[in-house]
Design a protein around this motif. Structure first.
Motif, mmCIF file in Angstrom:
data_model
loop_
_atom_site.group_PDB
_atom_site.id
_atom_site.type_symbol
_atom_site.label_atom_id
_atom_site.label_comp_id
_atom_site.label_asym_id
_atom_site.label_seq_id
_atom_site.Cartn_x
_atom_site.Cartn_y
_atom_site.Cartn_z
ATOM 1 N N SER A 208 47.095 44.476 34.919
ATOM 2 C CA SER A 208 46.705 43.950 33.611
ATOM 3 C C SER A 208 47.257 42.548 33.351
ATOM 4 O O SER A 208 47.376 42.128 32.196
ATOM 5 C CB SER A 208 47.179 44.902 32.512
ATOM 6 N N ASP A 209 47.593 41.814 34.403
ATOM 7 C CA ASP A 209 48.217 40.497 34.237
ATOM 8 C C ASP A 209 47.359 39.546 33.405
ATOM 9 O O ASP A 209 47.878 38.783 32.584
ATOM 10 C CB ASP A 209 48.502 39.868 35.604
ATOM 11 N N ALA A 210 46.040 39.572 33.618
ATOM 12 C CA ALA A 210 45.156 38.655 32.888
ATOM 13 C C ALA A 210 45.180 38.953 31.392
ATOM 14 O O ALA A 210 45.129 38.033 30.564
ATOM 15 C CB ALA A 210 43.726 38.760 33.428
ATOM 16 N N ILE A 211 45.264 40.233 31.043
ATOM 17 C CA ILE A 211 45.339 40.616 29.631
ATOM 18 C C ILE A 211 46.674 40.182 29.040
ATOM 19 O O ILE A 211 46.741 39.646 27.924
ATOM 20 C CB ILE A 211 45.138 42.132 29.468
ATOM 21 N N ARG A 212 47.744 40.401 29.771
ATOM 22 C CA ARG A 212 49.078 39.997 29.292
ATOM 23 C C ARG A 212 49.143 38.479 29.068
ATOM 24 O O ARG A 212 49.726 38.014 28.093
ATOM 25 C CB ARG A 212 50.148 40.430 30.298
ATOM 26 N N LYS A 213 48.546 37.724 29.971
ATOM 27 C CA LYS A 213 48.530 36.272 29.831
ATOM 28 C C LYS A 213 47.787 35.869 28.568
ATOM 29 O O LYS A 213 48.226 34.996 27.811
ATOM 30 C CB LYS A 213 47.875 35.633 31.064
#
Length: 233
Positions: A208-213
C-alpha cells in the motif's frame, strides 16, 4: 487522563439507491430480489464480521417495494432522503469517534463520512476502493443514488439530500483505488474536471506504499475508507 476513543458498528442495509436488475440479464425478472439483496448483504456482513465490544446500531430501512419513481434525477429520492436523515440522527446521538459501516449499497458511506468530516473539519481524507468512481449526478442517464455517493460526499447532487449532509469533502482529499469501469466517457471527463486522483489495482497489489504516499501529501490526519467488493477481480 487520555480520552477513550469510541467506535460504533453501523448496520445500514439501504438498498433503494441501486437499480441493478436492469443491468444484469439474469435478474431482470426479479427486480425486487435483486434490489433487496443489498438488505440481506448487510445482515450477512454483520453476522460474519468479528465480534467486538463496539456498540451496534441499526439504521431502520423500509423493505416496501415501491414503483421506484425518479424524482429530481434520483430513484426513490424521498425514502433515501428520510433514511439519510435517520442515519445522521443516530450518529449525532451516539457521537462516535470512529464508525464501521456495514451495508447495503454504496451510498451507505455518505452519512458516516460526512458526519466524520464535520466532526474533524478539513482533516479527513477519503479513500474510495471500488471498480466504479460513483460520481454520477442527477440528470445523468443512470438515476440510481449509489452511483452518486462520491459526488454527494463532495456536496454535489440532489439539493434536498445534499443539504441534509453535515459537511463535504474536497476532491483534493479524495483518492480512488482500483477503478476499472467508468461506464461512460462523461464520467472519465468529470473525474478529470474534479481532479480526483486514482491509483490502479496493479499499483497496490503488492503493498500500500502508493496510498501511504498520497495520504502524507493530502494534509489530513484522519481517513475514511470505502470498500466495495466489486473491486475484487
Amino acid at each position: 487522563m487520555e480520552k477513550k476513543t469510541s467506535t460504533i458498528r453501523l448496520v445500514y442495509p439501504q438498498w433503494q439507491g441501486a437499480r441493478i436488475a436492469e443491468q444484469i440479464p439474469e435478474l431482470k425478472n426479479s427486480p425486487e430480489d435483486a434490489s433487496k439483496g443489498y438488505y440481506l448483504g448487510a445482515q450477512l456482513l454483520n453476522f460474519l464480521a468479528p465480534k467486538s465490544e463496539q456498540e451496534t446500531l441499526v439504521v431502520p430501512i423500509s423493505t416496501e417495494m415501491t414503483d421506484r419513481i425518479v424524482m429530481n434525477g434520483v430513484t426513490d429520492r424521498d425514502i433515501i432522503l428520510q433514511q439519510t436523515k435517520t442515519a445522521l440522527e443516530i450518529l449525532r446521538a451516539a457521537n462516535p469517534d470512529k464508525i464501521v459501516t456495514l451495508g447495503g449499497e454504496c451510498s451507505v458511506s455518505v452519512p458516516p463520512f460526512t458526519y466524520l468530516a464535520n466532526k474533524y473539519p478539513n482533516d479527513v481524507a477519503m479513500i474510495w476502493i471500488d471498480a466504479h468512481p460513483d460520481i454520477t449526478l442527477p440528470g445523468d442517464v443512470y438515476p440510481a443514488y449509489h452511483a452518486m455517493a462520491v459526488t454527494a460526499c463532495m456536496g454535489y447532487g440532489e439539493k434536498q439530500i445534499v443539504s441534509a449532509l453535515p459537511a463535504k469533502i474536497e476532491p483534493s482529499k479524495i483518492l480512488f483505488v482500483g477503478l476499472r469501469n467508468w461506464e461512460r466517457d462523461e464520467i472519465k471527463v468529470r473525474q478529470k474536471q474534479y481532479g480526483i486522483k486514482h491509483i490502479t489495482g496493479e499499483e497496490v497489489k503488492e503493498n500500500s506504499d502508493a496510498i501511504r504516499k498520497w495520504l502524507k501529501s493530502c494534509s489530513a490526519s484522519k481517513v475514511v475508507i470505502h470498500f466495495d467488493m466489486d473491486v475484487l477481480d
